[in-house]
Design a protein around this motif. Structure first.
Motif, short mmCIF file in Angstrom:
data_model
loop_
_atom_site.label_atom_id
_atom_site.label_comp_id
_atom_site.label_asym_id
_atom_site.label_seq_id
_atom_site.Cartn_x
_atom_site.Cartn_y
_atom_site.Cartn_z
N GLY A 161 0.80 -1.22 0.00
CA GLY A 161 0.00 0.00 0.00
C GLY A 161 0.83 1.27 0.00
O GLY A 161 2.06 1.25 0.12
N LEU A 162 0.13 2.39 -0.12
CA LEU A 162 0.77 3.70 -0.20
C LEU A 162 -0.02 4.71 0.61
O LEU A 162 -1.24 4.79 0.48
N LEU A 163 0.70 5.46 1.44
CA LEU A 163 0.12 6.59 2.17
C LEU A 163 0.68 7.86 1.55
O LEU A 163 1.90 7.98 1.35
N ILE A 164 -0.20 8.81 1.24
CA ILE A 164 0.21 10.11 0.71
C ILE A 164 -0.37 11.17 1.62
O ILE A 164 -1.57 11.19 1.88
N VAL A 165 0.51 12.05 2.12
CA VAL A 165 0.08 13.16 2.97
C VAL A 165 0.40 14.46 2.24
O VAL A 165 1.55 14.71 1.89
N GLU A 166 -0.63 15.27 2.03
CA GLU A 166 -0.41 16.60 1.46
C GLU A 166 -0.18 17.57 2.61
O GLU A 166 -0.88 17.54 3.61
N HIS A 167 0.81 18.43 2.45
CA HIS A 167 1.16 19.38 3.51
C HIS A 167 1.91 20.56 2.92
O HIS A 167 2.25 20.56 1.73
N GLN A 168 2.18 21.56 3.74
CA GLN A 168 2.96 22.72 3.29
C GLN A 168 4.36 22.27 2.91
O GLN A 168 4.95 21.42 3.58
N SER A 169 4.90 22.88 1.87
CA SER A 169 6.23 22.50 1.39
C SER A 169 7.32 22.71 2.44
O SER A 169 8.31 22.00 2.45
N MET A 170 7.12 23.67 3.33
CA MET A 170 8.16 23.93 4.34
C MET A 170 8.16 22.88 5.45
O MET A 170 9.10 22.78 6.22
N GLN A 171 7.13 22.05 5.51
CA GLN A 171 7.07 20.99 6.53
C GLN A 171 7.81 19.76 6.03
O GLN A 171 7.73 19.41 4.86
N LYS A 196 7.32 18.43 -4.32
CA LYS A 196 6.86 19.79 -4.06
C LYS A 196 6.20 20.39 -5.29
O LYS A 196 6.70 20.25 -6.40
N TYR A 197 5.07 21.06 -5.04
CA TYR A 197 4.33 21.79 -6.07
C TYR A 197 3.94 23.13 -5.50
O TYR A 197 2.88 23.28 -4.91
N SER A 243 3.12 20.18 -0.84
CA SER A 243 3.95 19.00 -1.08
C SER A 243 3.14 17.75 -0.81
O SER A 243 2.19 17.77 -0.02
N PHE A 244 3.55 16.67 -1.46
CA PHE A 244 3.03 15.35 -1.16
C PHE A 244 4.18 14.52 -0.61
O PHE A 244 5.23 14.43 -1.23
N SER A 245 3.98 13.94 0.57
CA SER A 245 4.95 13.00 1.12
C SER A 245 4.38 11.60 0.97
O SER A 245 3.20 11.36 1.27
N PHE A 246 5.23 10.68 0.49
CA PHE A 246 4.83 9.31 0.20
C PHE A 246 5.46 8.37 1.22
O PHE A 246 6.64 8.50 1.54
#
Length: 180
Positions: free
Chosen positions: A143-153, A166-167, A171-174
């Motif tokens: 499986g895959l967990l994706i967390v969207e958050h501020q790029s500075m985090q 980063k966009y 950002s998306f962390s995988f």
């Protein structure tokens, strides 16, 4: 906001203006789904969408044929909008729950192919999301967990962290179970 792929490609979403949301931008969503397109067979997956808001991501997965999409948000207005939109477009695989995400995670026992979390950027518990998901064993082995958050985090200190994309300010962390 629009659906970018699948059976509802091009559909414009017009949620009420008063919803307490910050939807994932079309640019970031398109980039995310381009990444996932090479990694996931959408037609056979079970998705958990946390902090689902307008349901933008839930609707995108359903449009692409996800087997089941569970959407959790604490706002009754967001849940009702997603329910209405799902019904209008015959997306019976979307199930909505009005609940605090962390309370929901504490009682959840099912495993998912993909968990997407787009919490409010000012939520101080964002780093807890991977911790809870992996402690509760909510992802299937591949499986895959994706967390969207501020790029500075930075969420890279979790052992299951794979990468951050980063966009702009987002950002998306995988995270993957087999990286632990």
């Amino acid at each position: 906001m629009r659906i970018i792929g699948g059976s509802l490609k091009g559909l414009r979403l017009n949620p009420p203006k008063n919803l307490p949301v910050r939807p994932t931008t079309d640019l970031a969503k398109e980039a995310l789904f381009n990444i996932l397109l090479n990694q996931i067979e959408f037609e056979s997956i079970r998705v958990l969408d946390l902090f689902s808001g307008t349901g933008n991501i839930s609707l995108e997965f359903a449009s692409r044929g996800a087997e089941q999409v569970i959407s959790v948000d604490r706002s009754i207005h967001c849940v009702n909008y997603l329910k209405d939109t799902s019904r209008q477009h015959h997306l019976t695989q979307i199930k909505t729950y009005r609940e605090d995400v962390f309370k929901y995670l504490n009682i959840e026992t099912e495993q998912y192919d993909l968990i997407f979390a787009d919490p409010p950027y000012d939520l101080n518990r964002i780093p807890d999301l991977p911790k809870v998901v992996f402690e509760k064993n909510l992802l299937k082995p591949d499986g895959l967990l994706i967390v969207e958050h501020q790029s500075m985090q930075n969420l890279s200190n979790h052992p299951a962290f794979v990468e951050q994309r980063k966009y702009g300010h987002s950002s998306f962390s995988f995270f993957r179970p087999n990286f632990q």
